[in-house]
Design an enzyme around this catalytic site. Structure first.
Site, short mmCIF file in Angstrom:
data_model
loop_
_atom_site.label_atom_id
_atom_site.label_comp_id
_atom_site.label_asym_id
_atom_site.label_seq_id
_atom_site.Cartn_x
_atom_site.Cartn_y
_atom_site.Cartn_z
N HIS A 103 1.76 -3.80 9.61
CA HIS A 103 2.96 -3.56 9.05
C HIS A 103 3.84 -2.91 10.22
O HIS A 103 3.16 -2.28 11.06
CB HIS A 103 3.05 -2.47 7.79
CG HIS A 103 2.72 -3.27 6.35
ND1 HIS A 103 3.73 -4.11 5.96
CD2 HIS A 103 1.56 -2.92 5.76
CE1 HIS A 103 2.77 -4.57 5.06
NE2 HIS A 103 1.71 -3.92 4.82
N HIS A 157 0.85 -1.20 -0.05
CA HIS A 157 -0.11 -0.12 0.18
C HIS A 157 0.93 1.31 0.04
O HIS A 157 0.56 2.23 -0.78
CB HIS A 157 -1.02 0.05 1.45
CG HIS A 157 -2.10 -0.82 1.11
ND1 HIS A 157 -2.15 -1.99 1.06
CD2 HIS A 157 -3.41 -0.37 0.90
CE1 HIS A 157 -3.47 -2.47 0.91
NE2 HIS A 157 -4.28 -1.73 0.81
#
Length: 177
Positions: free
Chosen positions: A150, A111
């Site tokens: 993440h 992303h």
């Protein structure tokens, strides 16, 4: 593995700091919305709108964007499947993921990489939107951390990957003109 142990400890401590507060649910709601803007659909809409409405740079923006993603995506895929870094919630019972990631591994953040591809292209072709584009890309990376999917280094490496792929594609601009 021993040489990166301090980095792994830092990443884990940073994630615990970001996710270990009483406002988790509220932050996750906002982060989920921000993260969704980086799912890819908006990039297609932006590219098509620019292509349709900007006769000066639209086609070049689209071509450069396609080239940048053609560079970024294979590197992302190879890195993700080579490093096989586990996601934060897999490394600590104290960390919770607020979304289900689309793949198994965390390094690099796809992303964030994609967001920085777009931010770099927007900043190059439309300098008036430079600051907005980079703030938006940075917020996407931060949202991925705050959603628990993440680590900070995943996001930083994703940002470097996205920026580098876009810069490489932009370096081919003279041959595209």
């Amino acid at each position: 593995m021993r040489t990166i142990a301090p980095l792994v400890r830092f990443d884990l401590a940073f994630s615990l700091f970001c996710l270990g507060h009483r406002f988790n649910a509220e932050v996750a709601r906002i982060s989920r919305w921000i993260s969704k803007t980086g799912d890819g659909h908006l990039y297609v809409v932006i590219a098509l709108l620019v292509w349709m409405f900007d006769s000066t740079f639209g086609a070049l923006f689209l071509a450069t964007g396609l080239m940048a993603f053609a560079i970024e995506l294979p590197i992302y895929w190879i890195a993700k499947n080579s490093f096989k870094r586990r996601r934060p919630q897999e490394l600590s019972d104290l960390l919770q993921a607020y979304i289900t990631p689309s793949d198994r591994y965390s390094l690099p953040s796809g992303h964030t990489a994609a967001a920085f591809v777009m931010a770099t292209l927007i900043g190059h072709f439309y300098p008036d939107f430079y600051l907005f584009a980079y703030i938006w890309a940075t917020l996407i990376g931060a949202a991925r951390i705050l959603l628990g999917v993440h680590f900070l280094t995943d996001v930083v490496i994703g940002a470097v990957l996205g920026f580098s792929a876009a810069q490489l594609a932009l370096s081919y601009l003279p041959s595209l003109m």
